[in-house]
Every structure is written in structure tokens, then in C-alpha cells.
Design a protein around this motif. Sequence first.
Motif, PDB file in Angstrom:
ATOM      1  N   THR A 116      18.770   0.612  -3.112  1.00 32.84           N
ATOM      2  CA  THR A 116      18.225   0.763  -4.454  1.00 32.84           C
ATOM      3  C   THR A 116      18.684   2.065  -5.096  1.00 32.84           C
ATOM      4  OG1 THR A 116      16.223   1.737  -3.523  1.00 32.84           O
ATOM      5  CG2 THR A 116      16.204  -0.639  -3.922  1.00 32.84           C
ATOM      6  N   PRO A 117      18.709   2.121  -6.420  1.00 30.31           N
ATOM      7  CA  PRO A 117      19.180   3.337  -7.111  1.00 30.31           C
ATOM      8  C   PRO A 117      18.161   4.460  -7.016  1.00 30.31           C
ATOM      9  CG  PRO A 117      18.415   1.713  -8.701  1.00 30.31           C
ATOM     10  CD  PRO A 117      18.418   1.027  -7.371  1.00 30.31           C
ATOM     11  N   PRO A 118      18.573   5.692  -7.298  1.00 28.74           N
ATOM     12  CA  PRO A 118      17.651   6.837  -7.251  1.00 28.74           C
ATOM     13  C   PRO A 118      16.448   6.617  -8.170  1.00 28.74           C
ATOM     14  CG  PRO A 118      19.927   7.585  -7.414  1.00 28.74           C
ATOM     15  CD  PRO A 118      19.957   6.103  -7.622  1.00 28.74           C
ATOM     16  N   GLY A 119      15.291   7.013  -7.695  1.00 24.72           N
ATOM     17  CA  GLY A 119      14.083   6.902  -8.499  1.00 24.72           C
ATOM     18  C   GLY A 119      13.436   5.538  -8.491  1.00 24.72           C
ATOM     19  N   PHE A 120      14.056   4.570  -7.817  1.00 27.69           N
ATOM     20  CA  PHE A 120      13.529   3.202  -7.818  1.00 27.69           C
ATOM     21  C   PHE A 120      12.125   3.148  -7.221  1.00 27.69           C
ATOM     22  CE2 PHE A 120      12.891  -0.851  -5.614  1.00 27.69           C
ATOM     23  CZ  PHE A 120      13.135  -1.768  -6.626  1.00 27.69           C
ATOM     24  N   ALA A 121      11.934   3.800  -6.071  1.00 31.36           N
ATOM     25  CA  ALA A 121      10.640   3.746  -5.398  1.00 31.36           C
ATOM     26  C   ALA A 121       9.530   4.315  -6.267  1.00 31.36           C
ATOM     27  CB  ALA A 121      10.709   4.494  -4.065  1.00 31.36           C
TER      28      ALA A 121
ATOM     29  N   SER B 298       9.038   6.214  -0.510  1.00 37.39           N
ATOM     30  CA  SER B 298      10.410   5.981  -0.078  1.00 37.39           C
ATOM     31  C   SER B 298      10.613   4.494   0.188  1.00 37.39           C
ATOM     32  CB  SER B 298      10.705   6.772   1.205  1.00 37.39           C
ATOM     33  OG  SER B 298       9.833   6.356   2.238  1.00 37.39           O
ATOM     34  N   VAL B 299      11.848   4.044  -0.006  1.00 39.23           N
ATOM     35  CA  VAL B 299      12.200   2.664   0.243  1.00 39.23           C
ATOM     36  C   VAL B 299      12.602   2.524   1.691  1.00 39.23           C
ATOM     37  CG1 VAL B 299      13.737   0.784  -0.353  1.00 39.23           C
ATOM     38  CG2 VAL B 299      12.936   2.329  -2.138  1.00 39.23           C
TER      39      VAL B 299
ATOM     40  N   TYR C 237      -0.672  -4.510  -3.326  1.00 42.64           N
ATOM     41  CA  TYR C 237       0.285  -5.375  -2.633  1.00 42.64           C
ATOM     42  C   TYR C 237       0.983  -6.240  -3.681  1.00 42.64           C
ATOM     43  CZ  TYR C 237       2.165  -9.213   0.143  1.00 42.64           C
ATOM     44  OH  TYR C 237       3.014 -10.143   0.694  1.00 42.64           O
ATOM     45  N   GLY C 238       2.233  -6.578  -3.414  1.00 44.22           N
ATOM     46  CA  GLY C 238       2.953  -7.511  -4.278  1.00 44.22           C
ATOM     47  C   GLY C 238       4.422  -7.542  -3.911  1.00 44.22           C
TER      48      GLY C 238
ATOM     49  N   ALA D 271       0.816  -1.221   0.000  1.00 44.81           N
ATOM     50  CA  ALA D 271       0.000   0.000   0.000  1.00 44.81           C
ATOM     51  C   ALA D 271       0.849   1.271   0.000  1.00 44.81           C
ATOM     52  CB  ALA D 271      -0.959  -0.010   1.189  1.00 44.81           C
ATOM     53  N   GLY D 272       1.837   1.322  -0.870  1.00 46.64           N
ATOM     54  CA  GLY D 272       2.672   2.508  -1.002  1.00 46.64           C
ATOM     55  C   GLY D 272       3.978   2.465  -0.244  1.00 46.64           C
ATOM     56  N   ARG D 273       4.135   1.521   0.675  1.00 46.20           N
ATOM     57  CA  ARG D 273       5.396   1.364   1.392  1.00 46.20           C
ATOM     58  C   ARG D 273       6.221   0.285   0.691  1.00 46.20           C
ATOM     59  NH1 ARG D 273       4.418   0.636   7.687  1.00 46.20           N
ATOM     60  NH2 ARG D 273       6.664   1.067   7.669  1.00 46.20           N
TER      61      ARG D 273
END
Length: 330
Positions: free
Chosen positions: A240-245, A325-326, A259-260, A204-206
Motif C-alpha cells: 500500500t502507498p504511504p499514509g494508507f494505514a 501499520s499495514v 471491524y470491516g 481493531a486497529g490492525r
Amino acid sequence: MLLLLTNSLDETADVLVGLCAERGQSVFRFNIDLWARYRFAWTPDGFAFADPSGRVAASQALTACLWRRPSLRETAGWVGGDPQAREATEAELHALMREIAEWARARGLLRLIEPNGPRRVGRLAQMRVAGEFFAVPEWTMGWGVRLPAGRRMVKRLTTEPLGPERDRQIYVQSVDAESLSPDWPWLTQAIAPGTRDATALYVAGRIFAFEMEQTRAELGVEDWRTRVGAHADAWRVWATPPGFAARVEATMRRLGLRYGRLDFLSGDGEPTFLEVNPNGQFGWLDDPAGWPLHRAVLDAALDPASALQNEAIREANAPPPAESSVSTGG
């Protein structure tokens, strides 16, 4: 009351029930493989479960429903007659679980995990969508045609187990494409760059991201899940690299999933997308000291904002929110 639809082998459900007790949250767990130990009735006035201890969960008292793993395919034991009777009973029980899930969805009570996610969002849909945001190895699906030559990875479109006892899995493996029969429906993919298996749990976004400490070469396998005791292999927080999230968020919104678990190959360059499991396991990645991943799932399951509505696909095409954010899981 939170209704957990699952089976008796689900260790994540064990943790979720414990966390519910910790926070005083009422929860009822239905283990589909132990169905004969429960009592159940559904009439026009509603439905009710009663577990072996006598606890009752009536539909009128439910405030949320989480589809965990209400599958008989993961449970070897069976009491209930011959194979034909088993097949018929399994079909009825699985249909009932879908009916309950849709009842909950219509009332905004079905949360986070979409029961039909693995069928609605198949491998080809995943790769098409993810290809807009990540590197995705070139792929071909078909039969009766000439497949790309050379060494290729072979995958199955379905994730369902095989065999009369539903106890066989076919894992990803590399083959010489010339050895594949043109009379069979093959999904083949170019061998992806990258050295380590990595995964990102989306709740859910996290986003919680991890990668294996050992490389595939060090493990000596093409699919880490084929190893005996594979979930005991060491994983670490993935930087993780920049922009991954933001790209994960965009992919999941386009797929209409809340979810996944997304699998990647990490290395020196950009991560390579492999697949999304819309009901992926994550327990082996969590920290038992505080269960941050399990807590995130429980928080989302109890949050009305994570309700699965029929307009989920329309919502998925809405403008994306601010970048997620990751999390390190701490």
C-alpha cells in the motif's frame, strides 16, 4: 466462555473454534440454521443454550460474544413447515439474536463486529466519509431526475439477497445510463480508475492488505465475485502507498467501526475506495499455515478493549491514535 453467533456454513467459525481449543479458550457455537437441534431458555435470571451434545452455555458464564453470521438467508435447507411458518420463525430467531447481542453489549461483552453495522453504515455514508481520505468515484442516487449520461456503474444500496429463496445476488455492473428507467431508485457511480481489485481487513486497529494477482482486464469481469470459484483466485500481499494505514484508521473511526473489510481498486496511482463491508468475509485471504487473520479476530474478540459500547459513535470522533501499520499477514 466465548459465545459465537453464526450458522453451520461459517468456515471462519470452524477455524475460530479450532484456535480456541488450541489455546484452551472455552467457546460455545450457536448455529442459527440448526436451531431446532439446540435447547434454549431465557428467564429474568438469565439465558442458557444446550447444544446437541449436551454442552451448556449459560449467560452467567459468558465472557465475550462475537457476532459472526447468525443468518438464515445463507442457508438453503429448512425444517419447520410451510413458507409462511418459515418466515415467521426466521423473524423470531433473528430478533432473538439481536436481543442477545444487545444484552452482551450492555455488559461490555459484545466484541469487534457490530450486528447493525451494514444498516447503520450504508454505501452513501461510506462514500461521504471515505471521500475525505481517499479518491471516491463521483456518484448519484435518485429517481425522477436526469442521471449523469454515459457509461456508469450500477450498485444496490442494500446487500440483502433477492428472490423467494433468498438465493439471488445483483452484482456491480456497468450500463449506459440512458437505458435506466427514471422511475426506479438507482445508485450509479462513475467508472473508477484502477486495474486490480484490492482489499484491506481492519481488525481493531490492525490492517491486513491484499490485492488480486490478475487485473480486471485479465479476468474479463467488472466484479470479481461473479466468477465461479472466485475466492480461489490468487491474491497477494498489497504494498500500500504511504499514509494508507492512517487513512483507513481515520475512515473506520469516523464510521464508528472496529471491524470491516474495505475494498479498493489499485493501480499506478492512489487507490480508489469502493466500499466497506462491516462484517466482511476474509477466510480465503488467510494463510492456513498459521491463520494470522483468524488469530487477529480471535484476539480482538477476547479483548475487552474491542467491546462495542453505545457511545461508539462519540468515541469515533475522538482524536485519532498514532498511525497504524499495514501487516503482511505473516
